[in-house]
Scaffold this motif. Structure first.
Motif, PDB file in Angstrom:
ATOM      1  N   LEU A  21     -17.171 -21.173  33.173  1.00 11.00           N
ATOM      2  CA  LEU A  21     -18.476 -21.089  32.624  1.00 11.00           C
ATOM      3  C   LEU A  21     -18.701 -21.269  31.411  1.00 11.00           C
ATOM      4  CD1 LEU A  21     -21.346 -19.912  33.604  1.00 11.00           C
ATOM      5  CD2 LEU A  21     -20.533 -17.745  32.833  1.00 11.00           C
ATOM      6  N   MET A  22     -17.564 -21.058  30.220  1.00 11.85           N
ATOM      7  CA  MET A  22     -17.831 -21.432  29.008  1.00 11.85           C
ATOM      8  C   MET A  22     -17.499 -22.775  28.715  1.00 11.85           C
ATOM      9  SD  MET A  22     -17.153 -20.683  25.393  1.00 11.85           S
ATOM     10  CE  MET A  22     -16.900 -18.850  25.203  1.00 11.85           C
ATOM     11  N   SER A  23     -16.918 -23.354  29.488  1.00 15.86           N
ATOM     12  CA  SER A  23     -16.365 -24.972  29.533  1.00 15.86           C
ATOM     13  C   SER A  23     -17.905 -25.662  29.782  1.00 15.86           C
ATOM     14  CB  SER A  23     -15.753 -25.393  30.576  1.00 15.86           C
ATOM     15  OG  SER A  23     -15.417 -26.724  30.482  1.00 15.86           O
ATOM     16  N   ALA A  24     -18.563 -25.310  30.988  1.00 13.51           N
ATOM     17  CA  ALA A  24     -19.887 -25.863  31.124  1.00 13.51           C
ATOM     18  C   ALA A  24     -20.723 -25.701  30.125  1.00 13.51           C
ATOM     19  CB  ALA A  24     -20.245 -25.333  32.463  1.00 13.51           C
ATOM     20  N   PHE A  25     -21.086 -24.265  29.745  1.00 15.78           N
ATOM     21  CA  PHE A  25     -21.921 -24.277  28.504  1.00 15.78           C
ATOM     22  C   PHE A  25     -21.724 -24.991  27.450  1.00 15.78           C
ATOM     23  CE2 PHE A  25     -22.525 -21.630  24.723  1.00 15.78           C
ATOM     24  CZ  PHE A  25     -23.913 -21.502  24.704  1.00 15.78           C
ATOM     25  N   VAL A  26     -20.377 -25.182  26.864  1.00 13.10           N
ATOM     26  CA  VAL A  26     -20.247 -25.793  25.798  1.00 13.10           C
ATOM     27  C   VAL A  26     -20.331 -27.349  25.955  1.00 13.10           C
ATOM     28  CG1 VAL A  26     -18.982 -24.124  24.380  1.00 13.10           C
ATOM     29  CG2 VAL A  26     -17.719 -25.757  25.656  1.00 13.10           C
ATOM     30  N   ILE A  27     -19.871 -27.923  27.229  1.00 13.29           N
ATOM     31  CA  ILE A  27     -20.028 -29.314  27.317  1.00 13.29           C
ATOM     32  C   ILE A  27     -21.684 -29.703  27.687  1.00 13.29           C
ATOM     33  CG2 ILE A  27     -19.897 -31.081  29.257  1.00 13.29           C
ATOM     34  CD1 ILE A  27     -17.151 -29.915  29.899  1.00 13.29           C
ATOM     35  N   VAL A  28     -22.467 -28.894  28.210  1.00 18.40           N
ATOM     36  CA  VAL A  28     -23.976 -28.973  28.106  1.00 18.40           C
ATOM     37  C   VAL A  28     -24.337 -28.999  26.857  1.00 18.40           C
ATOM     38  CG1 VAL A  28     -26.012 -28.160  28.804  1.00 18.40           C
ATOM     39  CG2 VAL A  28     -24.128 -28.259  30.590  1.00 18.40           C
ATOM     40  N   ALA A  29     -23.998 -27.999  25.898  1.00 19.76           N
ATOM     41  CA  ALA A  29     -24.674 -27.957  24.667  1.00 19.76           C
ATOM     42  C   ALA A  29     -24.203 -29.093  23.566  1.00 19.76           C
ATOM     43  CB  ALA A  29     -24.152 -26.781  24.150  1.00 19.76           C
ATOM     44  N   GLY A  30     -23.079 -29.407  23.901  1.00 20.10           N
ATOM     45  CA  GLY A  30     -22.361 -30.439  23.058  1.00 20.10           C
ATOM     46  C   GLY A  30     -23.112 -31.888  23.604  1.00 20.10           C
ATOM     47  N   THR A  31     -23.520 -31.995  24.848  1.00 17.66           N
ATOM     48  CA  THR A  31     -24.192 -33.328  25.432  1.00 17.66           C
ATOM     49  C   THR A  31     -25.588 -33.241  24.618  1.00 17.66           C
ATOM     50  OG1 THR A  31     -22.695 -33.128  27.297  1.00 17.66           O
ATOM     51  CG2 THR A  31     -24.819 -34.682  27.166  1.00 17.66           C
ATOM     52  N   LEU A  32     -26.265 -31.977  24.675  1.00 13.31           N
ATOM     53  CA  LEU A  32     -27.593 -32.110  24.012  1.00 13.31           C
ATOM     54  C   LEU A  32     -27.532 -32.546  22.597  1.00 13.31           C
ATOM     55  CD1 LEU A  32     -28.816 -28.928  25.740  1.00 13.31           C
ATOM     56  CD2 LEU A  32     -29.471 -31.199  26.403  1.00 13.31           C
ATOM     57  N   HIS A  33     -26.516 -32.315  22.013  1.00 19.54           N
ATOM     58  CA  HIS A  33     -26.458 -32.816  20.550  1.00 19.54           C
ATOM     59  C   HIS A  33     -26.660 -34.545  20.545  1.00 19.54           C
ATOM     60  CE1 HIS A  33     -25.003 -28.863  19.773  1.00 19.54           C
ATOM     61  NE2 HIS A  33     -24.488 -28.931  18.441  1.00 19.54           N
ATOM     62  N   PHE A  34     -26.216 -35.000  21.387  1.00 20.28           N
ATOM     63  CA  PHE A  34     -26.405 -36.507  21.322  1.00 20.28           C
ATOM     64  C   PHE A  34     -27.654 -36.928  22.103  1.00 20.28           C
ATOM     65  CE2 PHE A  34     -21.956 -35.723  20.974  1.00 20.28           C
ATOM     66  CZ  PHE A  34     -21.415 -36.671  19.827  1.00 20.28           C
ATOM     67  N   LEU A  35     -28.099 -36.209  23.202  1.00 16.96           N
ATOM     68  CA  LEU A  35     -29.500 -36.427  23.877  1.00 16.96           C
ATOM     69  C   LEU A  35     -30.599 -36.132  23.277  1.00 16.96           C
ATOM     70  CD1 LEU A  35     -28.279 -35.536  27.665  1.00 16.96           C
ATOM     71  CD2 LEU A  35     -28.319 -37.818  26.452  1.00 16.96           C
ATOM     72  N   ILE A  36     -30.604 -34.955  22.552  1.00 19.95           N
ATOM     73  CA  ILE A  36     -31.784 -34.542  21.646  1.00 19.95           C
ATOM     74  C   ILE A  36     -31.283 -33.915  20.523  1.00 19.95           C
ATOM     75  CG2 ILE A  36     -33.569 -34.405  23.488  1.00 19.95           C
ATOM     76  CD1 ILE A  36     -32.868 -31.240  23.533  1.00 19.95           C
ATOM     77  N   PRO A  37     -30.981 -34.731  19.522  1.00 21.54           N
ATOM     78  CA  PRO A  37     -30.319 -34.187  18.353  1.00 21.54           C
ATOM     79  C   PRO A  37     -31.448 -33.647  17.425  1.00 21.54           C
ATOM     80  CG  PRO A  37     -30.402 -36.541  18.157  1.00 21.54           C
ATOM     81  CD  PRO A  37     -30.799 -36.167  19.616  1.00 21.54           C
ATOM     82  N   ALA A  38     -32.637 -33.760  17.278  1.00 20.67           N
ATOM     83  CA  ALA A  38     -33.630 -33.479  16.344  1.00 20.67           C
ATOM     84  C   ALA A  38     -33.515 -32.032  16.208  1.00 20.67           C
ATOM     85  CB  ALA A  38     -34.879 -34.061  16.957  1.00 20.67           C
ATOM     86  N   PRO A  39     -33.640 -31.045  17.508  1.00 25.98           N
ATOM     87  CA  PRO A  39     -33.707 -29.678  17.140  1.00 25.98           C
ATOM     88  C   PRO A  39     -32.551 -29.069  16.181  1.00 25.98           C
ATOM     89  CG  PRO A  39     -34.073 -30.126  19.335  1.00 25.98           C
ATOM     90  CD  PRO A  39     -33.637 -31.414  18.743  1.00 25.98           C
ATOM     91  N   PHE A  40     -31.241 -29.660  16.564  1.00 22.52           N
ATOM     92  CA  PHE A  40     -30.112 -29.223  16.138  1.00 22.52           C
ATOM     93  C   PHE A  40     -29.922 -29.718  14.463  1.00 22.52           C
ATOM     94  CE2 PHE A  40     -29.022 -29.943  20.530  1.00 22.52           C
ATOM     95  CZ  PHE A  40     -28.744 -28.513  20.764  1.00 22.52           C
ATOM     96  N   ILE A  41     -30.470 -31.001  14.390  1.00 24.30           N
ATOM     97  CA  ILE A  41     -30.494 -31.435  12.769  1.00 24.30           C
ATOM     98  C   ILE A  41     -31.594 -30.554  12.150  1.00 24.30           C
ATOM     99  CG2 ILE A  41     -31.427 -33.411  11.139  1.00 24.30           C
ATOM    100  CD1 ILE A  41     -30.450 -35.242  13.723  1.00 24.30           C
ATOM    101  N   LYS A  42     -32.668 -30.188  12.645  1.00 26.75           N
ATOM    102  CA  LYS A  42     -33.619 -29.445  12.049  1.00 26.75           C
ATOM    103  C   LYS A  42     -33.013 -27.972  11.408  1.00 26.75           C
ATOM    104  CE  LYS A  42     -38.400 -28.218  12.145  1.00 26.75           C
ATOM    105  NZ  LYS A  42     -39.743 -28.435  13.206  1.00 26.75           N
ATOM    106  N   ILE A  43     -32.106 -27.471  12.190  1.00 21.64           N
ATOM    107  CA  ILE A  43     -31.523 -26.387  11.812  1.00 21.64           C
ATOM    108  C   ILE A  43     -30.280 -26.074  10.710  1.00 21.64           C
ATOM    109  CG2 ILE A  43     -32.637 -25.008  13.966  1.00 21.64           C
ATOM    110  CD1 ILE A  43     -29.634 -24.567  14.924  1.00 21.64           C
ATOM    111  N   VAL A  44     -29.840 -27.307  10.568  1.00 21.77           N
ATOM    112  CA  VAL A  44     -28.781 -27.423   9.592  1.00 21.77           C
ATOM    113  C   VAL A  44     -29.294 -26.902   8.233  1.00 21.77           C
ATOM    114  CG1 VAL A  44     -27.168 -29.059   8.466  1.00 21.77           C
ATOM    115  CG2 VAL A  44     -27.734 -29.162  11.001  1.00 21.77           C
ATOM    116  N   PRO A  45     -28.636 -26.176   7.709  1.00 23.32           N
ATOM    117  CA  PRO A  45     -29.118 -25.709   6.201  1.00 23.32           C
ATOM    118  C   PRO A  45     -29.119 -26.944   5.445  1.00 23.32           C
ATOM    119  CG  PRO A  45     -27.427 -24.206   6.955  1.00 23.32           C
ATOM    120  CD  PRO A  45     -27.574 -25.505   7.754  1.00 23.32           C
ATOM    121  N   ASP A  46     -30.138 -26.757   4.423  1.00 25.64           N
ATOM    122  CA  ASP A  46     -30.424 -27.943   3.519  1.00 25.64           C
ATOM    123  C   ASP A  46     -29.136 -28.023   2.504  1.00 25.64           C
ATOM    124  OD1 ASP A  46     -32.895 -28.180   4.390  1.00 25.64           O
ATOM    125  OD2 ASP A  46     -33.863 -27.075   3.039  1.00 25.64           O
ATOM    126  N   TYR A  47     -28.436 -27.148   2.235  1.00 30.64           N
ATOM    127  CA  TYR A  47     -27.151 -27.360   1.291  1.00 30.64           C
ATOM    128  C   TYR A  47     -26.122 -28.297   1.858  1.00 30.64           C
ATOM    129  CZ  TYR A  47     -25.331 -23.214   3.692  1.00 30.64           C
ATOM    130  OH  TYR A  47     -24.599 -22.594   4.717  1.00 30.64           O
TER     131      TYR A  47
END
Length: 141
Positions: A21-47
């Motif tokens: 379950l953890m494996s599937a969760f992080v593989i899907v989440a990691g894949t989303l970083h490449f497929l739709i990076p915009a939301p992840f980029i938006k929450i990275v702190p400005d500093y």
């Protein structure tokens, strides 16, 4: 009466399922970083520098950690890597909650941003638990 040993036995009995379950969760989440990076980029702190690069690197290591959890010689190292990764990305979760960052296509429910913060501790504890040596099958029957 101490319920900790019985809880430990129950968790050990389901360790395989919880690892998958953890494996599937992080593989899907990691894949989303490449497929739709915009939301992840938006929450990275400005500093922090190179927001897109950080998102891709964290996505890569999520996928790598998820795969590693499934390969016996790499399970413990992968779990420790995920512990480190969950700690490393926590500032993005804090940034999202504190600055009430709205993400396109996701319902804006600020309470959920704040509830996500303690969930990160659950993920850290879960990955840490997966880093522990495999139980003796005779001990969990």
């Amino acid at each position: 009466m101490n319920s900790t040993p019985s809880l430990r036995k129950a968790l050990d009995r389901y360790k395989f399922l919880l690892r998958v379950l953890m494996s599937a969760f992080v593989i899907v989440a990691g894949t989303l970083h490449f497929l739709i990076p915009a939301p992840f980029i938006k929450i990275v702190p400005d500093y922090l520098p190179a927001h897109a690069l950080l998102v891709y690197v964290s996505g890569f290591f999520e996928i790598l950690g998820g795969i590693g959890l499934l390969i016996p010689p790499f399970r413990r190292a992968a779990a420790w890597g995920l512990v480190a990764l969950f700690i490393a990305v926590f500032p993005a979760n804090i940034n999202m909650a504190v600055n009430d960052i709205v993400l396109d296509g996701i319902p804006h429910i600020p309470l959920l941003y704040w509830l996500r913060l303690p969930f990160q501790a659950v993920l850290i504890a879960w990955a840490w638990w997966l880093s522990r040596p495999e139980p003796n099958p005779a001990a969990i029957t």
